[in-house]
Design a protein around this motif. Structure first.
Motif, short mmCIF file in Angstrom:
data_model
loop_
_atom_site.label_atom_id
_atom_site.label_comp_id
_atom_site.label_asym_id
_atom_site.label_seq_id
_atom_site.Cartn_x
_atom_site.Cartn_y
_atom_site.Cartn_z
N ARG A 130 0.77 -1.10 -0.04
CA ARG A 130 0.12 0.09 0.35
C ARG A 130 0.81 1.23 -0.08
O ARG A 130 0.51 2.39 -0.66
CB ARG A 130 -0.86 -0.18 0.85
N ILE A 131 2.09 1.28 0.73
CA ILE A 131 2.59 2.55 0.66
C ILE A 131 3.60 2.52 -0.78
O ILE A 131 3.61 3.89 -1.04
CB ILE A 131 3.82 2.27 1.90
N SER A 132 3.84 1.44 -1.32
CA SER A 132 4.48 1.45 -2.81
C SER A 132 3.44 2.14 -3.64
O SER A 132 3.84 2.73 -4.53
CB SER A 132 4.95 0.12 -3.17
#
Length: 282
Positions: A130-132
């Protein structure tokens, strides 16, 4: 004469309750499993249950897969822990002091909670993914349902424990010994190879033995993170038992116990060789 005899027997009477409990909860289950492992499902006695695990391609692959995971875990955990312990022992920086206070925290987190937390981070739709995506990427680590994720989780559990053992061993080495070697012109690698390693060989093998034994029969991590084929032996044992193959499950438990005995033999050997290693003759 009677009082003398009672005096000799009294210490044994004191430990008798402990021996009875030990026999009931340790020796009897081992003996019962060993006996049942030779029983055949169709009746009679034999080695068929053991032969099955070493001739069936799936079961043989499970055993080899388990040993591969465990050996990789032992090598990485001991290697990382040893150098981390050296850093904590011989560094006085704020980073080493902070790590020294925090590195045991994973030992206080329940195993099931730790595995679930790791899954939410490393799975393909987890926190890292999700961060990526916020950064315009779609990073998928591929650490679920294979051995890489299990090794990563095993390191989480075992590095703090092994580091604690290594740090305790290194703390026995006097600072004056290291300082004298440095004053004599010895380089860091030579001090490590000729002084620190000989004094900590035994503790290295002891830590490796405990890491091996704690992972050879692991269940929670592979049950939640591994795929269906191949399976680690703990999951294979559960499958055999759950399918009603109690004799085969008993045989597999004996096989797992024998692997643990082999690692225990390494522990005994290292204790016998300790004096020779410390003198530099081993």
């Amino acid at each position: 004469m009677r009082q003398k005899t009672l005096g000799k027997l009294f210490p044994y009477l004191l430990i008798l309750p402990s021996l009875i409990i030990l026999a009931g909860v340790v020796f009897y289950p081992i003996a019962a499993s060993l006996l049942r492992s030779f029983q055949l499902e169709e009746g009679g006695w034999g080695l068929d249950n053991y032969i099955y695990f070493f001739t069936d391609p799936i079961q043989r692959r499970n055993i080899l897969y388990t040993l591969q995971i465990v050996i990789v875990t032992v090598v990485l955990a001991i290697g990382i822990s040893y150098f981390l312990a050296i850093y904590l022992r011989f560094s006085n920086s704020w980073a080493s002091r902070m790590i020294g206070r925090l590195y045991l925290l994973p030992r206080f987190i329940p195993g099931l909670v730790a595995v679930n937390g790791m899954i939410t981070v490393i799975r393909d739709s987890g926190l890292i993914n999700r961060i990526s995506r916020l950064l315009g990427m779609n990073l998928q680590l591929g650490l679920m349902y294979n051995g890489k994720g299990i090794v990563l989780m095993n390191l989480w559990f075992n590095i703090p424990f092994a580091t604690m053992l290594m740090a305790a061993a290194l703390s026995k080495i006097p600072d004056s010994t290291i300082e004298a070697a440095r004053d004599a012109g010895a380089e860091r690698f030579r001090i490590l190879r000729q002084m620190i390693l000989p004094l900590t060989y035994r503790d290295l093998f002891v830590a490796a033995t405990f890491v091996f034994m704690s992972n050879i029969s692991s269940f929670t991590t592979p049950y939640l993170m591994d795929g269906n084929n191949p399976q680690m032996m703990g999951i294979s044992l559960y499958t055999q038992f759950n399918n009603g193959h109690y004799e085969k499950a008993a045989a597999l438990s004996v096989i797992m116990f024998l692997f643990s005995v082999l690692s225990a033999a390494v522990y005994v050997y290292t204790n016998m060789k300790e004096n020779e290693w410390e003198k530099g003759n081993g």
